[in-house]
Design an enzyme around this catalytic site. Structure first.
Site: not given
Length: 291
Positions: A10-11, A39, A206-208, A234, A236-237
């Protein structure tokens, strides 16, 4: 070993806004830039920056030649990236002052590639190689079934979440990767819980709060590193790509989780997507500083 990734290109059109817009609200952006994303692209770049051999399977339009060239410059093998008539996929990304984001996707060429591309790419794969998949391209189940038949490890990121897509691909998946919200959606849709999902391994970010891997009756967890976030796009990627690379290179689950967590932490300290994913040297330096 090698990692093959049937992934979106993707752009990314990134707008910095004071807060994420409410329905019907018009906001003035304080800045704008175009970068490389998707992703699939992000995961390919992360795995390549982690030191794995990565071959991307995908498509761009004539307007996306720069994206293919950029991928190559970031150590991703693009021999299986086709140029077709359909415009390149793109994303509209709003990033607020707290580094949270909201994203709108246009599928474009990502959903117009041919199965012949998948066939040609996976013909070059060997048993023990890895196939990465996300829910941003066509032919996910087709590729997963073919990869499984060739003895490959199949890692599927169930995002953007679609229960229909998950049901179609799940029989061929070695590991499913989801964030906390997607995990809840997945369990609700399949009327089960994480312990009883019909897949050998599951990775939940779970992020933080860190991340968790479950497989073979075992559980491994990793805490997130404390950093000041600039842009969570990005993250998570980056985690998924680094984790896949760690496993591809023979690391244990705990080591791969630690590596992925550090890479994701470094990523969020920089604005952007693929361009902001750190290389292995930077990640190892960061880990050394935490010791």
């Amino acid at each position: 070993m090698a990692i093959f990734n049937l992934g979106s290109i993707n752009a990314d059109h990134v707008y910095r806004v004071p807060h994420l817009p409410e329905p019907g609200e018009t906001l003035a952006a304080s800045s704008f830039q175009i970068g490389l994303g998707g992703k699939g692209t992000n995961q390919s770049v992360a795995a390549a920056q982690a030191g794995s051999k990565v071959l991307h399977i995908g498509a761009v339009g004539a307007d996306g030649r720069w994206a293919k060239e950029k991928l190559q410059s970031l150590s991703v093998d693009c021999q299986f990236v086709a140029e077709i008539e359909t415009p390149t996929g793109h994303a509209i990304i709003n990033v607020d002052d707290d580094a949270e984001n909201a994203i709108v996707l246009f599928k474009g060429a990502n959903f117009a590639l041919d199965t012949a591309q998948v066939d040609a790419a996976l013909e070059a794969a060997s048993a023990g190689d890895t196939l990465l998949l996300q829910n941003e391209t066509a032919h996910q189940a087709y590729a997963a079934e073919l990869a499984k038949s060739r003895g490959m490890r199949v890692i599927y990121s169930a995002a953007p979440f679609s229960v229909e897509a998950v049901r179609e691909v799940l029989p061929f998946v070695s590991m499913i990767a989801v964030n906390e919200i997607e995990a809840e959606q997945l369990c609700a849709a399949l009327e089960t819980d994480l312990n009883n999902l019909p897949v050998d391994e599951i990775l939940v970010t779970r992020g933080a709060k860190g991340a968790e891997w479950r497989g073979n009756g075992k559980t491994e967890t990793v805490e997130s590193f404390k950093v000041t976030p600039v842009d969570t796009t990005a993250a998570g990627d980056t985690f998924a790509g680094y984790f896949a690379a760690g496993m591809d290179q023979g690391a244990g689950v705990a080591e791969a989780l630690q590596l992925a967590s550090a890479a994701a932490a470094l990523k969020v300290t920089k604005a952007g997507a693929a361009d902001a994913i750190p290389n292995r040297g930077a990640v190892e330096g960061f880990l050394a500083d935490q010791a």
